[in-house]
Design an enzyme around this catalytic site. Structure first.
Site, PDB file in Angstrom:
ATOM      1  CB  THR A 203      -0.943   0.027   1.221  1.00 34.53           C
ATOM      2  OG1 THR A 203      -0.160  -0.008   2.425  1.00 34.53           O
ATOM      3  CG2 THR A 203      -1.891  -1.155   1.196  1.00 34.53           C
ATOM      4  N   GLY A 204       2.185   1.084  -0.015  1.00 29.91           N
ATOM      5  CA  GLY A 204       3.080   2.234  -0.046  1.00 29.91           C
ATOM      6  C   GLY A 204       3.236   2.795  -1.449  1.00 29.91           C
ATOM      7  CE1 TYR A 205       4.539   7.943  -5.658  1.00 30.34           C
ATOM      8  CE2 TYR A 205       6.693   6.943  -6.009  1.00 30.34           C
ATOM      9  CZ  TYR A 205       5.677   7.785  -6.426  1.00 30.34           C
ATOM     10  OH  TYR A 205       5.797   8.457  -7.625  1.00 30.34           O
TER      11      TYR A 205
ATOM     12  CE  LYS B  46      16.985   1.187   0.635  1.00 29.36           C
ATOM     13  NZ  LYS B  46      16.427   1.612  -0.652  1.00 29.36           N
TER      14      LYS B  46
ATOM     15  N   PRO C 177      16.900  13.420   3.044  1.00 26.07           N
ATOM     16  CG  PRO C 177      14.650  14.073   3.032  1.00 26.07           C
ATOM     17  CD  PRO C 177      15.783  13.753   3.961  1.00 26.07           C
TER      18      PRO C 177
END
Length: 320
Positions: A14-16, A136, A263
């Site tokens: 349901t994420g982007y 990651k 970001p």
């Protein structure tokens, strides 16, 4: 006799980017499962509606609970062939629980962890972004150590996300565009629908097993300044370019609190240092646009045409 399509379980559906993966899996005919927390009165109504939409299209919604519920997690994983994780940054290390469950299940033909960005094993970045990349890497090494069949996907930039972020096409009154650094660094902007289709393709391709797949189609390699010029031609508008220097960006990275500094580190790596294009694709790597000629990807030129007619809505990344 027709071959049976593999069944696919998607975490973060349901994420982007996850919702694109779900739609691509359905489009390609795979039995599709979405792992989701149970709906409660506190659940965002948009998520509830999205899950209802998925269910109406035949998606199996698995509302089990948190990833800590080991037995339930293993039980779900044993029902499918392929697992794709699109979990956001705050849950990156939670994928260790998925890896443990896959080891116990012992039946998974392929696991694709939540990469889908820069090729973390070949780039370095400012500390806030590097910390994300290092997490990651922990997931990649854990998968390799567990001898789980994998495909690591480096999809570079989500095209619609960054067109919205860089050009602000929904703001028709704004005539100023921010340029990070010189604006000359080459980046790779891939439309999310294409990323998802290619991902489902590689998840089921024996050629891509235990390999790194890089999305670098030539029609999507572009600099910020080239992107702005192309947008000006398509819209007939002129934009003032306001440059933010590398020094200013580095200072912001050092002074902003976490996670607001992440970001900034991403912008520096991609748009100032050009990390997406500063390494050669190796012999053992796969570049998807050369492998799958049956998928006609959207070039950045074509993506901007979509923005002229029916622009995708802006989105924000989750860092906390």
């Amino acid at each position: 006799m027709e071959s049976v399509l593999s069944s696919i379980l998607i975490f973060g559906g349901t994420g982007y980017i996850g919702r694109y993966m779900v739609m691509a899996s359905i489009k390609m005919g795979h039995p599709t499962y979405v792992y989701s927390r149970p709906i409660t009165p506190q659940t965002d109504p948009s998520k509830t509606e999205l899950l209802k939409g998925f269910k109406s299209m035949g998606v199996h919604i698995v509302q089990v609970g948190d990833l800590d519920e080991d037995e339930k997690l293993v039980s779900v994983i044993q029902q499918v062939d392929v697992v794709i994780s699109t979990l956001a940054y705050p849950q990156v290390l939670d994928q260790l629980k998925i890896i443990d469950a896959i080891k116990v299940a012992g039946t998974i033909k392929r696991f694709l962890p939540s990469d889908f960005g820069v090729e973390e094993d070949r780039v370095t970045a400012l500390p806030p972004f590097q910390e994300l990349l290092d997490k990651k890497k922990i997931i990649r090494r854990a998968i390799e150590a567990a001898a789980i069949p994998y495909t690591f996907v480096s999809a570079n930039c989500f095209g619609a996300y960054f067109v919205n972020y860089l050009l602000h096409p929904h703001d028709h009154s704004n005539d100023t565009i921010t340029v990070y650094g010189s604006g000359l660094a080459k980046v790779v902007l891939n439309y999310e629908e294409d990323i998802a289709l290619y991902t489902i393709k590689v998840a089921n391709d024996p050629t891509a097993c235990n390999r790194i797949v890089i999305f670098r189609p030539p029609g999507n390699v572009i600099s910020q300044l080239e992107l702005i010029t192309l947008w000006e031609k398509k819209t007939g508008r002129s934009f003032k370019r306001v440059h933010v220097s590398e020094e200013e960006i580095v200072k912001l990275s050092d002074t902003l609190p976490s996670p607001q500094n992440i970001p900034v580190g991403i912008l520096h790596a991609i748009f100032v240092k050009g990390v997406l294009m500063n390494f050669e694709i190796g012999k053992e790597d796969i570049e998807v646009s050369k492998l799958y000629h049956d998928i006609k990807y959207h070039t950045i030129d074509q993506l901007l045409d979509i923005f002229l007619v029916n622009p995708p809505s802006p989105a924000s990344a989750a860092f906390e």
